[in-house]
Design an enzyme around this catalytic site. Sequence first.
Site, PDB file in Angstrom:
ATOM      1  N   SER A 144       0.829  -1.232   0.059  1.00 61.08           N
ATOM      2  CA  SER A 144       0.019  -0.011  -0.090  1.00 61.08           C
ATOM      3  C   SER A 144       0.765   1.156  -0.098  1.00 61.08           C
ATOM      4  O   SER A 144       2.174   1.208   0.532  1.00 61.08           O
ATOM      5  CB  SER A 144      -0.927   0.124   1.399  1.00 61.08           C
ATOM      6  OG  SER A 144      -1.346   1.329   1.444  1.00 61.08           O
ATOM      7  N   TYR A 157      -1.862  -0.947   9.909  1.00 61.43           N
ATOM      8  CA  TYR A 157      -2.149  -1.631   8.655  1.00 61.43           C
ATOM      9  C   TYR A 157      -0.644  -1.235   7.624  1.00 61.43           C
ATOM     10  O   TYR A 157      -0.085  -2.181   7.192  1.00 61.43           O
ATOM     11  CB  TYR A 157      -3.267  -0.704   7.900  1.00 61.43           C
ATOM     12  CG  TYR A 157      -3.357  -1.323   6.366  1.00 61.43           C
ATOM     13  CD1 TYR A 157      -3.986  -2.556   6.152  1.00 61.43           C
ATOM     14  CD2 TYR A 157      -3.115  -0.329   5.563  1.00 61.43           C
ATOM     15  CE1 TYR A 157      -4.214  -2.864   4.643  1.00 61.43           C
ATOM     16  CE2 TYR A 157      -3.374  -0.469   4.106  1.00 61.43           C
ATOM     17  CZ  TYR A 157      -3.655  -1.757   3.941  1.00 61.43           C
ATOM     18  OH  TYR A 157      -4.105  -2.327   2.548  1.00 61.43           O
TER      19      TYR A 157
END
Length: 248
Positions: A144, A157
């Site tokens: 990401s 995350y």
Amino acid sequence: MSEQPSTARRVVIVTGGSRGIGRESAERLAADGHTVVVNYAGNRTEAEAAVAAITEAGGTAMAFRADVADEVAVSALFDAAEEAFGGVDVLVHAAGVMSVTPLVDTELDALDRMHRTNIRGTFVVDQQAARRLRSGGAIINFSSSVLGLSFPGYTAYAASKGAVEAMTLILARELRGRDITVNAVAPGPTATALFLDGKDEETVSKLAAQPPLERLGRPEDIAEVVSFLAGPARWVNGQVLRANGGII
């Protein structure tokens, strides 16, 4: 290992292939002429809908349920693909979970869930792929762009995706001599249900304005990168491609 097929038509496993970027990638790869195995964790209806969309468009696909963090289930996933289609050439590991909370407020259960799916899941799926992909294959993980953006609330995350990047870069080197590429795609803000959930219109508008292209990514934008890495990109290896419209 089975004889290497032409890169024009490959057998591809897409984890998390029933929704979002995973589904868009599965449909794009099928449109490219590849045979696709749609892996899903629990939503059989959506997985079957993805398979139906592919077959109605003239492609070949099947669905298979497996928890990506369960090594027995993942082994069975690869077994099923090999039994149905003769082997596996490409892994697209799009399965993942995300919880957005400042570090100080993050419940350890949420941290453990992301660790299990995003880190252990990547390790387990990549391990099977490394053992079983045919020569000329490709492993495509998902990171990401939040690693570079350092958005508040994404600590856990981003940490899990940092681990994904580490595994990707090292595995590419561990597979020396196998003619298997290993790369990761790191999307920026992309208009999926996972990303949009819980965000108000003002927040979404601010994020959409950040890239020079002044819009959110679309699942098909990311699927285009996956298509490139799964097929013609034989000289791209050990890389993290930040597909984010130039946001960083």
